[in-house]
Design an enzyme around this catalytic site. Structure first.
Site, short mmCIF file in Angstrom:
data_model
loop_
_atom_site.label_atom_id
_atom_site.label_comp_id
_atom_site.label_asym_id
_atom_site.label_seq_id
_atom_site.Cartn_x
_atom_site.Cartn_y
_atom_site.Cartn_z
N SER A 50 -2.60 -2.24 9.59
CA SER A 50 -3.71 -2.59 10.48
C SER A 50 -4.91 -3.03 9.66
O SER A 50 -5.99 -3.25 10.19
CB SER A 50 -4.06 -1.41 11.38
OG SER A 50 -4.08 -0.23 10.63
N ILE A 84 3.82 4.01 -1.28
CA ILE A 84 4.03 4.67 -2.57
C ILE A 84 5.46 5.18 -2.72
O ILE A 84 5.73 6.04 -3.55
CB ILE A 84 3.03 5.86 -2.74
CG1 ILE A 84 3.17 6.86 -1.59
CG2 ILE A 84 1.59 5.34 -2.83
CD1 ILE A 84 2.33 8.12 -1.76
N ASP A 85 6.38 4.64 -1.89
CA ASP A 85 7.73 5.20 -1.87
C ASP A 85 8.75 4.46 -2.73
O ASP A 85 9.89 4.89 -2.85
CB ASP A 85 8.24 5.24 -0.42
CG ASP A 85 7.95 3.93 0.32
OD1 ASP A 85 8.27 2.86 -0.22
OD2 ASP A 85 7.40 4.00 1.43
N CYS A 121 2.72 13.57 -17.57
CA CYS A 121 1.99 14.72 -18.10
C CYS A 121 0.57 14.27 -18.41
O CYS A 121 0.36 13.26 -19.07
CB CYS A 121 2.67 15.24 -19.36
SG CYS A 121 1.65 16.47 -20.22
N HIS A 153 -1.32 1.57 -4.46
CA HIS A 153 -1.62 3.00 -4.42
C HIS A 153 -0.67 3.84 -5.28
O HIS A 153 -0.60 5.05 -5.14
CB HIS A 153 -1.64 3.50 -2.97
CG HIS A 153 -2.73 2.86 -2.16
ND1 HIS A 153 -2.65 2.67 -0.80
CD2 HIS A 153 -3.93 2.35 -2.53
CE1 HIS A 153 -3.76 2.08 -0.37
NE2 HIS A 153 -4.55 1.87 -1.41
N CYS A 209 0.15 14.83 -22.60
CA CYS A 209 0.86 14.05 -23.63
C CYS A 209 1.46 12.77 -23.08
O CYS A 209 1.98 11.95 -23.84
CB CYS A 209 1.94 14.90 -24.29
SG CYS A 209 3.44 15.12 -23.28
N GLN A 233 0.84 -1.19 0.00
CA GLN A 233 0.00 0.00 0.00
C GLN A 233 0.89 1.25 0.00
O GLN A 233 0.37 2.36 -0.07
CB GLN A 233 -0.88 -0.01 1.25
CG GLN A 233 -1.86 -1.17 1.29
CD GLN A 233 -2.49 -1.35 2.66
OE1 GLN A 233 -1.92 -1.95 3.57
NE2 GLN A 233 -3.68 -0.82 2.82
ZN ZN Z 1 3.12 17.00 -21.98
#
Ligand code: ZN
Length: 250
Positions: free
Chosen positions: A200, A109-110, A133, A125, A136, A107
């Site tokens: 938890s 995101i590092d 971007c 996550h 694009c 879970q």
């Molecule tokens: Zn772009």
């Protein structure tokens, strides 16, 4: 007390030795041992610095409506410079190299599991290390987001087309990536040992994924009690790094 922990670690060692297909399911507790604080934590100074609760700021509607405030919070609370994998990450990567562990489902995101050498990581996550971007699709790394502090409007914009750059992180109000869920479900449903650590199990839908486990043994390692303790064959209330670090894994 120490004896009880030793007994439990011996039990975990036995389960590890007997298992051929382990999946690790981890949460914030794995990262806090690398010095990464929970972005939801609000200290006494929180309200002086931020006008909204963290769950509001890290939501898709807030990102769309107020990217300046989103990125002010995001750069300070979610981008952790110089975070390094801890022993839990390292041990899990080694288990994978030895062919004992098939996947890490996280879970967090590092990106610390990959940094430690893990290859199959399902990041439920997303990851602060990937940024795109919105116009694009051009890719940007985490430094680009950190450096947006120096931009005139303090928002990261694509160097190619000027579109706004968005972290590949699942914000509140956004759904999880289906491909990632499918991969995690497949890995969990095929595992013979599920080790749950540093969570938890209260954040859904991520926590619901453990219900796909069909094997025999579930081990839960968390510093405090969880509502899911009764679902596990073995519950160890201790640091995930300390527990995994005391296993003999080869
Ligand atoms: Zn772009």
């Amino acid at each position: 007390m120490a004896e009880e922990i030793d007994k439990k670690i011996a039990q975990l060692q036995k389960l590890y030795d007997e298992s051929k297909n382990i999946v690790f399911f981890g949460g914030a507790g794995v990262s806090t041992e690398s010095g990464i604080p929970d972005f939801r934590s609000q200290d006494g100074l929180y309200s002086q610095k931020w006008k909204y609760p963290p769950e509001t700021i890290i939501s898709r509607s807030f990102f769309d409506a107020n990217p300046f405030e989103f990125y002010r919070f995001y750069r300070e609370k979610l981008i952790i410079k110089d975070a390094k994998p801890n022993i839990a990450h390292t041990v899990l990567a080694k288990m994978e190299r030895l062919g004992k562990l098939s996947a890490v489902v996280t879970q967090n995101i590092d990106g610390l599991h990959q940094m430690a050498g893990s290859n199959t990581v399902f990041e439920l996550h997303g990851s602060v290390l990937r940024n795109y971007c919105m116009k694009c699709g051009e890719f940007y790394d985490v430094d680009f987001i950190a450096e947006s502090e120096n931009a005139e409007d303090k928002i990261p914009h694509c160097k190619k087309c000027g579109g706004m750059v968005k972290p590949d992180v699942v914000l509140y109000e956004e759904g999880l990536d289906q491909k990632c869920i499918n991969g995690a479900v497949k890995a969990i449903s095929e595992a013979d040992l599920l080790i749950i650590g540093g969570t938890s199990l209260v954040v859904y839908p991520a926590a619901g994924l453990i219900d796909y486990f069909r094997g025999e043994n579930v081990v839960l390692i968390n510093k405090s009690q969880t509502a899911s303790d009764s679902k596990a064959n073995l519950v160890i209330h201790d640091s995930i790094g300390k527990v995994l670090g005391s296993l003999k894994i080869e």
